[in-house]
Design a protein around this motif. Sequence first.
Motif, PDB file in Angstrom:
ATOM      1  N   GLU A  34     -19.158  22.331  31.827  1.00 53.39           N
ATOM      2  CA  GLU A  34     -18.123  23.149  31.197  1.00 53.39           C
ATOM      3  C   GLU A  34     -18.233  23.041  29.681  1.00 53.39           C
ATOM      4  O   GLU A  34     -18.227  21.952  29.121  1.00 53.39           O
ATOM      5  CB  GLU A  34     -16.730  22.713  31.645  1.00 53.39           C
ATOM      6  N   VAL A  35     -18.354  24.205  29.025  1.00 56.71           N
ATOM      7  CA  VAL A  35     -18.454  24.284  27.573  1.00 56.71           C
ATOM      8  C   VAL A  35     -17.501  25.373  27.102  1.00 56.71           C
ATOM      9  O   VAL A  35     -17.598  26.517  27.535  1.00 56.71           O
ATOM     10  CB  VAL A  35     -19.903  24.627  27.125  1.00 56.71           C
ATOM     11  N   ASN A  36     -16.574  25.023  26.217  1.00 57.12           N
ATOM     12  CA  ASN A  36     -15.607  25.975  25.648  1.00 57.12           C
ATOM     13  C   ASN A  36     -14.858  26.765  26.727  1.00 57.12           C
ATOM     14  O   ASN A  36     -14.622  27.956  26.583  1.00 57.12           O
ATOM     15  CB  ASN A  36     -16.298  26.957  24.696  1.00 57.12           C
ATOM     16  N   GLY A  37     -14.516  26.134  27.828  1.00 53.83           N
ATOM     17  CA  GLY A  37     -13.771  26.804  28.889  1.00 53.83           C
ATOM     18  C   GLY A  37     -14.632  27.619  29.839  1.00 53.83           C
ATOM     19  O   GLY A  37     -14.122  28.250  30.755  1.00 53.83           O
ATOM     20  N   LEU A  38     -15.942  27.615  29.639  1.00 56.19           N
ATOM     21  CA  LEU A  38     -16.866  28.327  30.524  1.00 56.19           C
ATOM     22  C   LEU A  38     -17.600  27.319  31.401  1.00 56.19           C
ATOM     23  O   LEU A  38     -18.149  26.334  30.900  1.00 56.19           O
ATOM     24  CB  LEU A  38     -17.881  29.137  29.727  1.00 56.19           C
ATOM     25  N   THR A  63     -18.608  31.088  34.790  1.00 58.99           N
ATOM     26  CA  THR A  63     -17.243  31.276  35.281  1.00 58.99           C
ATOM     27  C   THR A  63     -16.276  30.893  34.172  1.00 58.99           C
ATOM     28  O   THR A  63     -16.438  29.850  33.544  1.00 58.99           O
ATOM     29  CB  THR A  63     -16.975  30.408  36.530  1.00 58.99           C
ATOM     30  N   ASN A  64     -15.273  31.721  33.952  1.00 57.08           N
ATOM     31  CA  ASN A  64     -14.277  31.461  32.916  1.00 57.08           C
ATOM     32  C   ASN A  64     -13.184  30.575  33.483  1.00 57.08           C
ATOM     33  O   ASN A  64     -12.412  31.009  34.330  1.00 57.08           O
ATOM     34  CB  ASN A  64     -13.695  32.776  32.394  1.00 57.08           C
ATOM     35  N   HIS A  65     -13.093  29.329  33.018  1.00 61.64           N
ATOM     36  CA  HIS A  65     -12.034  28.408  33.417  1.00 61.64           C
ATOM     37  C   HIS A  65     -10.991  28.246  32.312  1.00 61.64           C
ATOM     38  O   HIS A  65     -10.034  27.508  32.480  1.00 61.64           O
ATOM     39  CB  HIS A  65     -12.620  27.039  33.765  1.00 61.64           C
ATOM     40  N   GLY A  66     -11.186  28.922  31.214  1.00 65.76           N
ATOM     41  CA  GLY A  66     -10.276  28.825  30.081  1.00 65.76           C
ATOM     42  C   GLY A  66      -9.326  30.013  30.050  1.00 65.76           C
ATOM     43  O   GLY A  66      -9.019  30.633  31.071  1.00 65.76           O
ATOM     44  N   GLY A 150     -10.893  32.996  35.405  1.00 69.62           N
ATOM     45  CA  GLY A 150     -11.161  32.931  36.833  1.00 69.62           C
ATOM     46  C   GLY A 150     -12.284  33.851  37.292  1.00 69.62           C
ATOM     47  O   GLY A 150     -12.760  33.735  38.415  1.00 69.62           O
ATOM     48  N   SER A 151     -12.729  34.769  36.445  1.00 70.38           N
ATOM     49  CA  SER A 151     -13.803  35.678  36.851  1.00 70.38           C
ATOM     50  C   SER A 151     -15.170  35.041  36.612  1.00 70.38           C
ATOM     51  O   SER A 151     -15.314  34.121  35.821  1.00 70.38           O
ATOM     52  CB  SER A 151     -13.688  37.011  36.116  1.00 70.38           C
ATOM     53  N   SER A 152     -16.169  35.561  37.321  1.00 71.93           N
ATOM     54  CA  SER A 152     -17.522  35.016  37.247  1.00 71.93           C
ATOM     55  C   SER A 152     -18.544  36.113  37.022  1.00 71.93           C
ATOM     56  O   SER A 152     -18.337  37.256  37.417  1.00 71.93           O
ATOM     57  CB  SER A 152     -17.883  34.292  38.545  1.00 71.93           C
TER      58      SER A 152
END
Length: 174
Positions: A34-38, A63-66, A150-152
């Motif tokens: 995970e880097v900068n929420g990705l 994947t966007n986790h931020g 949440g999108s990938s």
Amino acid sequence: MKKHTTVLVLILCIFISPLFSQSFVDLKAGEDVEVNGLLLSFTTVKKGNKKGADLYKLTASVTNHGADFLKVFNQGRETYIKAAEDAIAYFQFTNATGKAMSATSARFYPKPLYIKVPYKCKKCPPIKKDEDPYNHYTKSVVIGSQFVSGSSLSKTLNIRVPEGEVPTVRVMAY
């Protein structure tokens, strides 16, 4: 004295600039970073061996986790142009040969954000007199890009590496 100040400022710039620049992160197959929420990852499957090189099918994913990513352009565009400065992640395959049209890198771009815009058309078919000419004809215009939380995104690429090696991948998240 003026020369010493100039040299000192130059040396400070050289040592401080890497602290503010973006850097690459090495990835291992099947592991998420995970880097900068990705959340960044890749997987590989060996397809075969041809002419002294191993052929791999590599699937890279982001994947966007931020928080939601939204970029609004200064001016609307009729088409979405994938420019390097609009990318959200850059994967680089460091030992890929690039032979036979195989990939050596990949960029991931957010999805374009469209809006319908009314316009007046001079050479279009006539409309009824009581209709508003600005609401009769509409076109879609790209006003920005978005990558919702949440999108990938994923890409499957063919890469070639020297025989006996496994793909090494590094990534930079913007």
